[in-house]
Write an enzyme that holds these catalytic residues in place. Structure first.
Site, mmCIF file in Angstrom:
data_model
loop_
_atom_site.group_PDB
_atom_site.id
_atom_site.type_symbol
_atom_site.label_atom_id
_atom_site.label_comp_id
_atom_site.label_asym_id
_atom_site.label_seq_id
_atom_site.Cartn_x
_atom_site.Cartn_y
_atom_site.Cartn_z
ATOM 1 N N PHE A 132 22.231 3.141 10.571
ATOM 2 C CA PHE A 132 22.792 2.196 11.532
ATOM 3 C C PHE A 132 21.852 2.035 12.716
ATOM 4 C CE2 PHE A 132 24.296 6.411 12.824
ATOM 5 C CZ PHE A 132 24.010 6.436 14.171
ATOM 6 N N VAL A 133 22.089 0.962 13.476
ATOM 7 C CA VAL A 133 21.527 0.790 14.818
ATOM 8 C C VAL A 133 22.719 0.571 15.743
ATOM 9 C CG1 VAL A 133 20.051 -0.565 16.332
ATOM 10 C CG2 VAL A 133 19.388 -0.211 13.953
ATOM 11 N N HIS A 281 22.821 17.578 11.740
ATOM 12 C CA HIS A 281 22.297 16.243 12.051
ATOM 13 C C HIS A 281 23.397 15.216 12.253
ATOM 14 C CE1 HIS A 281 23.393 15.118 8.010
ATOM 15 N NE2 HIS A 281 22.725 13.978 8.026
ATOM 16 N N GLY A 282 24.655 15.588 11.964
ATOM 17 C CA GLY A 282 25.736 14.629 12.135
ATOM 18 C C GLY A 282 27.078 15.262 11.826
#
Length: 372
Positions: A132-133, A281-282
């Site tokens: 995503f951005v 990381h998430g």
């Protein structure tokens, strides 16, 4: 004897038995010395995601196909941040940049030197899956000294970019797998040379994505204050440290991604050898994509998923992806961060709260205008 396995989670964390089984399968590989599982651990294709694995032997499949995937944070200066207006101005990040056709695109200003490996396919695109951005606002600051060091303050706007090496990493792993399956790299130096190209390519791609969005929103591109890769292998203390969905945590600043409907956490990482110098990381998936699609369709409409619990907007023209990547498909990011803190792996610095999350171009508005 199998390598040691350490799991950095708490009893209240959601850890699937299949992911733990994969950790122990990896621990039994020749040359493996230690497997560190992060609190966002979940099953992957052939290897766990959310793990750092140290070995005297280099195994390309432990890194996976998206070599160089990572998350970067770019400050951005905008006069007003109205999600409804800004969401409509995001460019088409499925359309790749080409040096000839798009020679005048201002995003090229972030490119210095040649494109790594000369790989032009997919350049400047975000990809699918969990990539995503995101335009986000910095939340409350928990560690002022760290935030000052990064030049961030509560209320600042940032672009968060999560993307990798697109087809380049996939090509590298595919060619290895066709010849050697899940076996080790016969020539580690040759693999590492191509791997390093993919890592550089992923970092460049994140800069190009941020520059494309910044220009589209009427802002100037900036250098990232954080840019950490979480799919890579590094040579450390004479061993190969494979990370698949685990960020370097030895004195680095890391953005641990939440979901499009929750904050993400910027942390100062200080993980030691027992964690293979790594952090999460998430949030980590708790549902497979098939389960998320089935359950999501029973509970939500597409329009409900375009507006998140934190009031942000989601730009996504792929309806299936909307359900697969729903916030409920992921673990609680607060639990993941709490586990990192409890195990003394990281210090929370601040949060980033989504305003607009871009996944794929949304063609629906144009079609509705055409019908009217």
């Amino acid at each position: 004897m199998p390598a040691s396995v350490s799991v950095f989670s708490s009893p209240g964390s959601w850890i699937e038995s299949a992911a733990l089984d994969q950790c122990h399968q990896v621990a039994a590989l020749d040359g493996m010395t230690h497997v560190a599982a992060m609190p966002d651990l979940h099953p992957g294709k052939g290897a766990p995601i959310g793990a750092a694995m140290a070995s005297s032997v280099l195994y390309p499949f432990l890194v996976g196909s998206d070599i160089g995937c990572g998350i970067a944070v770019f400050p951005i200066a905008l006069r007003r941040a109205v999600p409804e207006r800004l969401a409509a101005r995001f460019p088409d990040l499925d359309r790749a940049l080409h040096p000839d056709r798009d020679a005048d695109d201002p995003a090229w200003s972030v490119l210095t030197g040649d494109v790594p490996a000369g790989h032009l396919d997919g350049l400047g695109t975000v990809g699918r899956g969990n990539h995503f951005v995101e335009l986000a606002r910095v939340g409350a600051v928990d560690a002022p000294a760290h935030a000052d060091r990064l030049g961030l303050a509560a209320g600042d706007l940032v672009l968060v970019v999560h993307s990798g090496s697109r087809g380049l990493g996939e090509k590298i792993l595919r060619e290895h797998t066709e010849a050697y399956g899940a076996g080790p790299a016969p020539d580690p130096a040759a693999y590492l040379s191509r791997h390093d190209d993919a890592v550089r390519w992923g970092s460049l791609n994140r800069r190009l994505l941020a520059a494309r969005v910044a220009h589209a929103l009427g802002a100037e591109p900036t250098e990232p204050v954080v840019d950490q890769c979480h799919n890579l292998v590094e040579v450390r203390d004479g061993h190969y440290l494979h990370r698949k969905g685990a960020a370097p945590g030895d004195g680095r600043d890391v953005l641990v991604a939440g979901t499009r409907g929750t904050p993400s956490y910027l942390v100062a990482a200080h993980a030691g050898a027992d964690a293979n110098h790594s952090v999460a990381h998430g949030a980590g998936r708790k549902m497979s994509r098939a389960d998320a699609l089935r359950r999501g369709r029973a509970k939500h409409t597409v329009e409900e998923l375009r507006r998140t619990p934190v009031g942000s907007l989601v730009v996504c023209g792929d309806r299936q992806l909307l359900f697969e990547e729903a916030p409920t498909a992921y673990k609680r990011i607060e639990q993941v961060i709490g586990d990192l803190v409890a195990h003394d792996l990281a210090t929370p610095v601040t949060t980033t709260v989504p305003l607009v999350t871009y996944k794929t171009p949304d063609v629906a508005p144009a079609r509705r205008r055409g019908r009217r």
